[in-house]
Write a protein that holds these residues in place. Structure first.
Motif, PDB file in Angstrom:
ATOM      1  N   LYS A  63       0.781  -1.076  -0.039  1.00  0.00           N
ATOM      2  CA  LYS A  63       0.032  -0.077  -0.123  1.00  0.00           C
ATOM      3  C   LYS A  63       0.975   1.208   0.123  1.00  0.00           C
ATOM      4  CE  LYS A  63      -3.682   2.135   2.314  1.00  0.00           C
ATOM      5  NZ  LYS A  63      -5.029   2.067   3.242  1.00  0.00           N
ATOM      6  N   VAL A  64       1.841   1.237   0.953  1.00  0.00           N
ATOM      7  CA  VAL A  64       2.639   2.462   0.824  1.00  0.00           C
ATOM      8  C   VAL A  64       3.668   2.545  -0.439  1.00  0.00           C
ATOM      9  CG1 VAL A  64       4.541   3.556   2.213  1.00  0.00           C
ATOM     10  CG2 VAL A  64       2.815   2.484   3.402  1.00  0.00           C
ATOM     11  N   ALA A  65       4.111   1.256  -0.729  1.00  0.00           N
ATOM     12  CA  ALA A  65       4.938   1.356  -2.254  1.00  0.00           C
ATOM     13  C   ALA A  65       3.997   2.245  -3.037  1.00  0.00           C
ATOM     14  CB  ALA A  65       5.224  -0.160  -2.588  1.00  0.00           C
ATOM     15  N   ARG A  66       2.796   2.024  -3.251  1.00  0.00           N
ATOM     16  CA  ARG A  66       2.034   2.368  -4.231  1.00  0.00           C
ATOM     17  C   ARG A  66       1.111   3.904  -3.835  1.00  0.00           C
ATOM     18  NH1 ARG A  66       2.260  -1.281  -7.934  1.00  0.00           N
ATOM     19  NH2 ARG A  66       3.280  -2.931  -6.611  1.00  0.00           N
ATOM     20  N   ALA A  67       1.605   4.413  -2.753  1.00  0.00           N
ATOM     21  CA  ALA A  67       0.938   5.560  -2.347  1.00  0.00           C
ATOM     22  C   ALA A  67       1.631   6.988  -2.869  1.00  0.00           C
ATOM     23  CB  ALA A  67       1.311   5.813  -0.458  1.00  0.00           C
ATOM     24  N   PRO A  68       0.936   7.935  -2.952  1.00  0.00           N
ATOM     25  CA  PRO A  68       1.688   9.195  -3.640  1.00  0.00           C
ATOM     26  C   PRO A  68       3.035   9.444  -2.714  1.00  0.00           C
ATOM     27  CG  PRO A  68      -0.656   9.475  -3.052  1.00  0.00           C
ATOM     28  CD  PRO A  68      -0.234   8.292  -2.678  1.00  0.00           C
ATOM     29  N   ALA A  69       4.105   9.766  -3.563  1.00  0.00           N
ATOM     30  CA  ALA A  69       5.359   9.796  -2.826  1.00  0.00           C
ATOM     31  C   ALA A  69       5.566  11.477  -2.492  1.00  0.00           C
ATOM     32  CB  ALA A  69       6.454   9.756  -4.011  1.00  0.00           C
ATOM     33  N   TYR A  72       3.577  12.125   2.857  1.00  0.00           N
ATOM     34  CA  TYR A  72       2.245  12.034   3.880  1.00  0.00           C
ATOM     35  C   TYR A  72       1.863  10.564   4.121  1.00  0.00           C
ATOM     36  CZ  TYR A  72       2.122  16.914   3.468  1.00  0.00           C
ATOM     37  OH  TYR A  72       2.543  18.488   3.678  1.00  0.00           O
ATOM     38  N   THR A  73       2.413   9.653   3.607  1.00  0.00           N
ATOM     39  CA  THR A  73       2.206   8.304   3.606  1.00  0.00           C
ATOM     40  C   THR A  73       3.430   7.600   4.065  1.00  0.00           C
ATOM     41  OG1 THR A  73       0.367   8.344   2.403  1.00  0.00           O
ATOM     42  CG2 THR A  73       0.907   6.137   3.041  1.00  0.00           C
ATOM     43  N   LEU A  74       3.702   7.054   5.066  1.00  0.00           N
ATOM     44  CA  LEU A  74       4.813   6.289   5.490  1.00  0.00           C
ATOM     45  C   LEU A  74       4.694   4.875   5.974  1.00  0.00           C
ATOM     46  CD1 LEU A  74       6.635   9.367   7.548  1.00  0.00           C
ATOM     47  CD2 LEU A  74       6.677   8.754   5.284  1.00  0.00           C
ATOM     48  N   LEU A  75       5.790   4.207   6.292  1.00  0.00           N
ATOM     49  CA  LEU A  75       5.500   2.804   6.656  1.00  0.00           C
ATOM     50  C   LEU A  75       6.532   2.571   7.902  1.00  0.00           C
ATOM     51  CD1 LEU A  75       4.377  -0.208   6.097  1.00  0.00           C
ATOM     52  CD2 LEU A  75       6.665  -0.206   4.606  1.00  0.00           C
ATOM     53  N   VAL A  76       5.982   1.926   8.831  1.00  0.00           N
ATOM     54  CA  VAL A  76       6.895   1.257   9.776  1.00  0.00           C
ATOM     55  C   VAL A  76       6.757  -0.338   9.738  1.00  0.00           C
ATOM     56  CG1 VAL A  76       7.200   0.749  12.274  1.00  0.00           C
ATOM     57  CG2 VAL A  76       6.759   3.246  11.577  1.00  0.00           C
ATOM     58  N   TYR A  77       7.874  -0.728   9.140  1.00  0.00           N
ATOM     59  CA  TYR A  77       7.948  -2.069   8.953  1.00  0.00           C
ATOM     60  C   TYR A  77       9.447  -2.831   9.571  1.00  0.00           C
ATOM     61  CZ  TYR A  77       6.849  -6.154   6.021  1.00  0.00           C
ATOM     62  OH  TYR A  77       6.361  -7.509   5.281  1.00  0.00           O
ATOM     63  N   HIS A  78       9.141  -4.141   9.832  1.00  0.00           N
ATOM     64  CA  HIS A  78      10.366  -4.853  10.270  1.00  0.00           C
ATOM     65  C   HIS A  78      11.120  -5.604   9.501  1.00  0.00           C
ATOM     66  CE1 HIS A  78       7.648  -8.158  10.351  1.00  0.00           C
ATOM     67  NE2 HIS A  78       7.460  -8.265  11.514  1.00  0.00           N
ATOM     68  N   LEU A  91       5.696 -11.304  -4.864  1.00  0.00           N
ATOM     69  CA  LEU A  91       5.862 -10.266  -3.957  1.00  0.00           C
ATOM     70  C   LEU A  91       5.663  -9.018  -5.059  1.00  0.00           C
ATOM     71  CD1 LEU A  91       6.273  -9.096  -1.087  1.00  0.00           C
ATOM     72  CD2 LEU A  91       8.657  -8.745  -1.561  1.00  0.00           C
ATOM     73  N   PRO A  92       4.504  -7.903  -4.877  1.00  0.00           N
ATOM     74  CA  PRO A  92       4.239  -7.111  -5.842  1.00  0.00           C
ATOM     75  C   PRO A  92       5.130  -5.705  -5.630  1.00  0.00           C
ATOM     76  CG  PRO A  92       2.612  -7.002  -4.159  1.00  0.00           C
ATOM     77  CD  PRO A  92       3.623  -8.148  -3.883  1.00  0.00           C
ATOM     78  N   TYR A  93       6.211  -5.853  -4.926  1.00  0.00           N
ATOM     79  CA  TYR A  93       7.205  -4.600  -5.006  1.00  0.00           C
ATOM     80  C   TYR A  93       8.551  -5.324  -4.861  1.00  0.00           C
ATOM     81  CZ  TYR A  93       6.318  -5.373  -0.191  1.00  0.00           C
ATOM     82  OH  TYR A  93       6.206  -6.268   1.216  1.00  0.00           O
ATOM     83  N   LYS A  94       9.583  -4.687  -4.965  1.00  0.00           N
ATOM     84  CA  LYS A  94      10.742  -4.987  -4.549  1.00  0.00           C
ATOM     85  C   LYS A  94      11.266  -3.918  -3.444  1.00  0.00           C
ATOM     86  CE  LYS A  94      12.854  -6.796  -8.745  1.00  0.00           C
ATOM     87  NZ  LYS A  94      11.916  -6.499 -10.010  1.00  0.00           N
ATOM     88  N   PRO A  95      11.590  -4.746  -2.154  1.00  0.00           N
ATOM     89  CA  PRO A  95      12.038  -4.087  -1.123  1.00  0.00           C
ATOM     90  C   PRO A  95      12.960  -2.926  -1.212  1.00  0.00           C
ATOM     91  CG  PRO A  95      11.617  -6.279  -0.527  1.00  0.00           C
ATOM     92  CD  PRO A  95      11.448  -6.240  -2.047  1.00  0.00           C
ATOM     93  N   LEU A  96      14.040  -3.301  -2.246  1.00  0.00           N
ATOM     94  CA  LEU A  96      15.127  -2.294  -2.198  1.00  0.00           C
ATOM     95  C   LEU A  96      14.710  -1.196  -3.394  1.00  0.00           C
ATOM     96  CD1 LEU A  96      18.202  -4.782  -1.664  1.00  0.00           C
ATOM     97  CD2 LEU A  96      17.418  -3.286  -0.042  1.00  0.00           C
ATOM     98  N   LEU A 240      11.504   2.885   9.066  1.00  0.00           N
ATOM     99  CA  LEU A 240      10.827   4.088   8.661  1.00  0.00           C
ATOM    100  C   LEU A 240      10.880   4.212   7.099  1.00  0.00           C
ATOM    101  CD1 LEU A 240       8.339   5.816   9.356  1.00  0.00           C
ATOM    102  CD2 LEU A 240      10.228   7.722   9.809  1.00  0.00           C
ATOM    103  N   TYR A 241       9.779   4.269   6.366  1.00  0.00           N
ATOM    104  CA  TYR A 241      10.097   4.154   4.970  1.00  0.00           C
ATOM    105  C   TYR A 241       9.157   5.006   4.264  1.00  0.00           C
ATOM    106  CZ  TYR A 241      12.345  -0.204   6.607  1.00  0.00           C
ATOM    107  OH  TYR A 241      13.200  -1.117   6.905  1.00  0.00           O
ATOM    108  N   ALA A 242       9.384   5.481   3.431  1.00  0.00           N
ATOM    109  CA  ALA A 242       8.391   6.276   2.317  1.00  0.00           C
ATOM    110  C   ALA A 242       8.462   5.915   0.881  1.00  0.00           C
ATOM    111  CB  ALA A 242       9.038   7.717   2.469  1.00  0.00           C
ATOM    112  N   PRO A 243       7.281   6.336  -0.083  1.00  0.00           N
ATOM    113  CA  PRO A 243       7.259   5.699  -0.990  1.00  0.00           C
ATOM    114  C   PRO A 243       8.324   6.125  -1.800  1.00  0.00           C
ATOM    115  CG  PRO A 243       5.206   6.543  -0.530  1.00  0.00           C
ATOM    116  CD  PRO A 243       6.150   7.100   0.601  1.00  0.00           C
ATOM    117  N   LYS A 244       8.932   5.248  -2.996  1.00  0.00           N
ATOM    118  CA  LYS A 244      10.177   5.629  -3.935  1.00  0.00           C
ATOM    119  C   LYS A 244       9.683   6.967  -4.559  1.00  0.00           C
ATOM    120  CE  LYS A 244      14.059   4.654  -5.780  1.00  0.00           C
ATOM    121  NZ  LYS A 244      15.058   4.415  -5.009  1.00  0.00           N
ATOM    122  N   GLY A 245      10.641   7.812  -4.542  1.00  0.00           N
ATOM    123  CA  GLY A 245      10.447   9.240  -5.402  1.00  0.00           C
ATOM    124  C   GLY A 245       9.812  10.492  -4.434  1.00  0.00           C
ATOM    125  N   THR A 246       9.936  10.190  -3.200  1.00  0.00           N
ATOM    126  CA  THR A 246       9.476  11.127  -2.154  1.00  0.00           C
ATOM    127  C   THR A 246      10.658  12.397  -2.353  1.00  0.00           C
ATOM    128  OG1 THR A 246       8.400   9.596  -0.712  1.00  0.00           O
ATOM    129  CG2 THR A 246       8.977  11.914   0.287  1.00  0.00           C
TER     130      THR A 246
END
Ligand code: ASP
Length: 312
Positions: A63-69, A72-78, A91-96, A240-246
């Motif tokens: 969801k965050v990978a596809r959010a506007p960069a 305003y939409t961030l991800l806390v993941y482990h 997997l629909p996104y590449k983590p790196l 803590l992560y943000a969509p690519k292109g932020t």
């Protein structure tokens, strides 16, 4: 360009959402405490937590990978960031590639816990119980790719025992069922289990780190290495992560706020009480954080491949 630069200057001009890819539980708790500590350095911003649970955290991450960069939409993941590429065939996104890495937050040990009615009070008794209940043992987790899944996978393969895994949307709801006796065992972060162990709501058998822990409620628990599971070590990171292109200026503001939060005495105290170790090294820098996740992918991929577990 001008609009983006102006946007960055005003950032944040509206509430920020942090997506937690699990139900309320340990990852959620890290995100909520972090949000409180990041508020002030972001000019008293409103930070909202959204739980987008399912598929071991990959639904929320996607969801965050596809959010506007726009920051305003961030991800806390482990650690799922590093284990999911090996576990999920599609997997629909590449983590790196799909994220901007804002920075590492903390590292959290795990504990092996059991339902309160389990007729075992220590590792030796648990081993006997597991031997005589082969084929009947249930192990709760937060879905394929979750930290609890990874830990359970290593646990079963070290013991050469197959257990029935019961997936939940997070270890928060799984813990409720464990306390209620619906499932037998679970591996989970100390941020979720410390208070329950202290309150004797669950039985605790071991910690997953290579050293015993210092937290009062956990210091008498042996490591899994001590009880004979060679090389067993699982330590969970949260980032803590943000969509690519932020935009870079927005990322800089977020990273600066993260660094302030990680030195906040209240945040440090609350995290410390739950056995979390707040990051105090250069992995708080985006590039170093990313390098660290890349090294974790390299570490866990062969282990998961060897276990032969996949999901689509
Ligand atoms: N502790 C969970 C896990 O096993 C995640 C969570 O529920 O926060 O990955």
């Amino acid at each position: 360009m001008a609009a983006a630069a102006a946007g960055a200057q005003d950032f944040p001009a509206k509430p920020i959402t942090i997506v937690v890819p699990f139900a309320p539980g340990p990852t959620d708790l890290v995100a909520r405490q972090l949000a409180e500590a990041m508020r002030k350095p972001l000019g008293n911003a409103t930070i909202v937590i959204e739980n987008a649970a399912g598929a071991g955290g990959t639904i929320g991450a996607n969801k965050v990978a596809r959010a506007p960069a726009d920051g305003y939409t961030l991800l806390v993941y482990h650690i799922g960031m590093a284990t999911s590429p090996a576990l999920y065939r599609n997997l629909p996104y590449k983590p790196l590639d799909a994220f901007e890495y804002v920075g590492l937050i903390n590292e959290v040990p795990m504990t092996l816990i059991g339902r309160p009615t389990l007729p075992a009070n220590n590792w030796a008794e648990l081993t006997k119980w597991m031997e005589s209940n082969k084929g009947k043992i249930n192990l709760a987790n937060a879905g394929l790719g979750a930290a609890s899944h990874l830990c359970g996978l290593l646990f079963q393969s070290a013991l050469k025992l197959d257990m029935t895994t019961v997936p939940y949307k997070g270890t928060g709801p799984a813990l409720t069922d464990l306390i209620g006796g619906q499932v037998d065992l679970m591996c989970d972060q100390t941020t979720n289990t410390t208070a329950q162990i202290e309150g004797k709501k669950v039985k605790a058998f071991a910690v997953t780190t290579d050293q015993r822990l210092k937290t009062a409620a956990l210091k008498d628990l042996p490591t899994l290495q001590e009880v004979g599971l060679k090389d067993f070590e699982v330590n969970i990171f949260h980032g803590l992560y943000a969509p690519k292109g932020t935009p870079a200026p927005v990322l800089k503001k977020l990273n600066d706020a993260l660094k302030v939060a990680l030195k906040d005495p209240d945040f440090l105290r609350r995290q410390g009480e739950l056995g979390a170790v707040v990051v105090n090294d250069n992995r708080v820098e985006p590039a170093e954080h990313k390098k660290f996740v890349a090294s974790e992918i390299n570490k866990w991929t062969p282990v998961i491949r060897a276990a032969g577990v996949y999901a689509d």
